[in-house]
Design an enzyme around this catalytic site. Structure first.
Site: not given
Length: 366
Positions: A160, A230
């Protein structure tokens, strides 16, 4: 090392009720928590503030039971959130613990191991570019050293990292720096793509000479089979969680992975479960389903909008973003097979498996 896996339901993005119960009962030592991977009911876009809110609340709670400041907690625990609980997807968080001094000796069996690493803070002009890939690659290599495993033992790498925000774009411009795009939502594709290529670099899935700024989010023949990336505006550095099977681990779990050929690839779901150690013929029964500790997947629209030759509206719907369509479809597919809607499904697969496909990983209790 011994890794614990706890999948907890959440009533809202700031709900720590289930985690508090496990801490107060003594089932979880909060000092051993190293990572969380969760789904919130936000929209999953650049303006999804449920991710930052969930991190803030969880860090504040852990600060009280770990006797640390919230900042210290965030420096020591990786908080990964994906917004968007479309369809049957249920808001939840999977909490990972790691005990390096746990009782028990490794028996030579490859069991679940986990390493959390971080990159340095990325400047806005570095988001979605080669430098981000190189920073992630270095973090993955550190994780491999920590885990004592080979690249073929790695089954899931969750990254992330930051995307571009209006403030970040303005900051770059004041310094005369050029960003990869001035559209925050579009920057997600570049950010996800760059970090996925970082995983591929570290695992030897692509050649270093092939990873260029021009290739990111463009040359999709370059990819990793185990990366799940992400991007969010709540981060400035990349948090890298590497999950593998290692003989150094004494965990009561094993992880496996597979590839979803498309959004209705039931065989791919079953392949991931079997790769993790689940044994069944047609589909898992209730006992086997009870062994499933967590499932992580990506979701993507079919190339050209055609799903096995038939037209979909995923890429032409002006009202609902394709990521939301695909998350709902893949979430229902996996939940129907596992019997549990607490599935982590994240949208956008730039450089994560070939175009139109998606990675899936499962953790199963031994």
């Amino acid at each position: 090392m011994r890794i614990g896996v706890h999948r907890l339901a959440m009533a809202h993005p700031g709900d720590v009720t289930a985690l508090r119960a496990l801490v107060e009962s003594g089932e979880i030592d909060p000092g051993t928590i190293v990572a969380t991977i969760g789904k919130t009911e936000g929209n999953g876009g650049a303006n999804d503030f449920t991710r930052a809110y969930a991190t803030t609340v969880l860090a504040q709670y852990l600060s009280t039971v770990r006797k640390q400041t919230p900042q210290e907690v965030e420096e020591q625990v990786a908080f990964v959130w994906s917004g968007g609980c479309e369809g049957v997807l249920s808001p939840h968080v999977t909490v990972f613990t790691r005990e390096d001094t746990a009782a028990g000796d490794p028996d030579g069996t490859k069991r679940l191991a986990l390493s959390v690493q971080r990159t340095r803070d990325l400047r806005p002009e570095e988001v979605g570019r080669t430098v981000a890939a190189e920073e992630v690659a270095a973090a993955v290599r550190r994780a491999l050293d920590d885990l004592g495993c080979d690249v073929e033992d790695v089954h899931y790498v969750q990254v992330k990292g930051p995307l571009l925000t209006p403030a970040g774009i303005a900051d770059a411009h004041t310094r005369g720096a050029e960003v990869v795009t001035t559209d925050p939502n579009r920057s997600k594709a570049y950010a996800r793509g760059a970090t996925a290529l970082g995983v591929a670099l570290a695992l030897g899935e692509v050649a270093a000479t092939a990873v260029t700024d021009a290739a990111i989010a463009t040359d999709l023949t370059l990819y990793s089979n185990v990366a799940s990336t992400s991007a969010g505006g709540e981060l400035t550095a990349c948090e890298v969680i590497v999950l593998a099977n290692s003989t150094r681990a004494t965990s009561p779990y094993r992880i496996g992975h597979a590839t979803l050929a498309d959004a209705i690839d039931l065989a791919g779901v079953r392949a991931a479960l079997r790769a993790a150690g689940l044994e069944f013929d047609c589909e898992p029964g209730e006992f086997e389903r009870g062994r499933i500790a967590a499932v992580f997947a990506k979701a993507e629209a079919p190339v050209g909008g055609l799903l096995r030759g038939q037209r979909t509206t995923m890429l032409s719907d002006a009202d609902i973003n394709y990521e939301r369509h695909s998350r709902a479809a893949v979430g229902a597919l996996i939940a129907a097979q596992t019997g549990d809607a607490r599935i982590f499904v994240s949208g956008g697969t730039e450089h994560q498996t070939p175009p139109g496909q998606a990675p899936i990983a499962a953790i199963v209790a031994l």
